[in-house]
Design a protein around this motif. Sequence first.
Motif, short mmCIF file in Angstrom:
data_model
loop_
_atom_site.label_atom_id
_atom_site.label_comp_id
_atom_site.label_asym_id
_atom_site.label_seq_id
_atom_site.Cartn_x
_atom_site.Cartn_y
_atom_site.Cartn_z
N GLU A 8 0.83 -1.21 0.12
CA GLU A 8 -0.15 0.00 -0.19
C GLU A 8 0.88 1.17 -0.08
O GLU A 8 0.51 2.14 -0.58
CB GLU A 8 -1.02 0.11 1.19
N TYR A 9 2.12 0.97 0.66
CA TYR A 9 2.92 2.27 0.83
C TYR A 9 4.36 2.05 1.07
O TYR A 9 4.67 1.03 1.59
CB TYR A 9 2.57 3.12 1.75
N GLU A 59 8.11 3.75 1.14
CA GLU A 59 8.97 4.90 1.64
C GLU A 59 10.37 4.71 1.79
O GLU A 59 10.93 3.88 2.30
CB GLU A 59 8.28 5.27 2.94
N THR A 62 8.60 8.75 -1.93
CA THR A 62 7.41 7.46 -1.69
C THR A 62 6.80 7.19 -2.82
O THR A 62 6.53 8.04 -4.04
CB THR A 62 6.41 8.18 -0.48
N GLU A 94 3.87 7.47 -3.32
CA GLU A 94 2.63 8.41 -3.52
C GLU A 94 3.07 9.53 -4.35
O GLU A 94 2.18 10.40 -4.78
CB GLU A 94 2.06 8.93 -2.33
#
Length: 455
Positions: free
Chosen positions: A18-19, A21, A156, A158
């Motif tokens: 999901e993420y 970093e 990231t 995102e």
Amino acid sequence: MEVLEKVLRWAEENIKAEYIELRYENLKKTRLTLKDGVFTNFTEKLNMGVAVRVLANGAWGFASTSNLDKLQDAIKEAYKLAKASAETKKEKITLAEIKPVEDFVESKMKIKPREVDIEEKVNHLKELEKLLKEDKSVKSVNVRYEDGGGQKILLTNEGTHIEWDYNYLYQGVYVTGKKEGKLAMARDSIGAVDYGWELMTEKEPNEKVAERLLRKLHAQLNGVPPKRGEWPIVAGPIVVGIIAHEALGHLAEADLTINSPFRELIGKQIAPEFVTMSERIVEGGFGNDKYDDEGVPVKDIHIIENGILKEIMLNREYAAKWNMEPNGHARAESYKYPPIIRMRNTVFEPGDWSFEEMIEDIKFGYYVVDVRGGQAQLNSAFQVGIQEGYVIRNGEIAEPIRDTSITGVAIEALKKITAVGKDFGIETGFCGKEQIAFVSSGGPHMRFDGGIIIG
């Protein structure tokens, strides 16, 4: 860095997370320790590495490496840990949404420490020691200096890409003195992330630091033991700050709020309406930054606003948990650690009283100026050692005191605040909640008519 972007693209294509970093840092750090004329520490080190944090199946995985060639392996390891953790997790972690940021954070320092010759740093420490030892009561001086500078990058999946020109410097001084058989110790610390070497030459020159240390030392050497009791107390900015940080600030860190009295008090009146306590950017603050280590813009918050408990410190995970907006309090000591919720600059806000007005009707009480350290519990009970304090007698500052501390329960002491000064000051230092973080704390002078025991 191209290598980071390339590896991030690889991770996006090869793991189901999901993420993702990546936090890169490349910092050169200088550490000097001068103890009674001898440099016991004289090191320059390069700290370089990447932190990898992966959220997969609602659980965190973390790994770090100092070898960029092993970065893919670190991502695989973090992913593996996240999946293993997810199997045992009852509550899945989600992150509050944020707007991805692309930015370069430029240093505000006029003279970065890395631009200053090591000889100048050495002479600075020697000069400070010499100034202190001109006082015949001083028997030992220990000066610790540290600075760091270089690059930090956050990437990231995102779309956040932030680069920092990151710099800091810090100085801690410890002085031991003896007079007529009495022994005493005084300490002093200064540090900055926005001021560079100008902190040492303009804002906090050696003469100013030495004068402050000798005042603290002689207050103890000439002091009398205080009378134990719950007397009227006027607390200076440094003492006010340590109460704000240790006894109240930690309760407002969301990961600790859950198990603290603050959980049931949000939205309720816990102090007089003229009391406000903030977590914010402060001029000269050691915790200042534009973004946190999750790429969230650092926001000023009022923990207590006009006496009401209003806001708490959050990272993205706890912002989602509390259904609140993240406010930039995720911080990591270095690439070797994952970011956790930390304070930055915790301060009480000024009021409208002068110092003279605060003490004029006190027949007997105490003025506590500076601390030698403190600790607190999650119920807000605190104990703080005092390294500089004075008797207040008939509205005047009288003889100094020695060998003392103050204790209380901060949530109860808040209710006993009767005056808030119009001045403001801070102290810089370190907080050790699991990791080391640069912090400041402070505020104005404040008067407590009860709630604090001295002795």
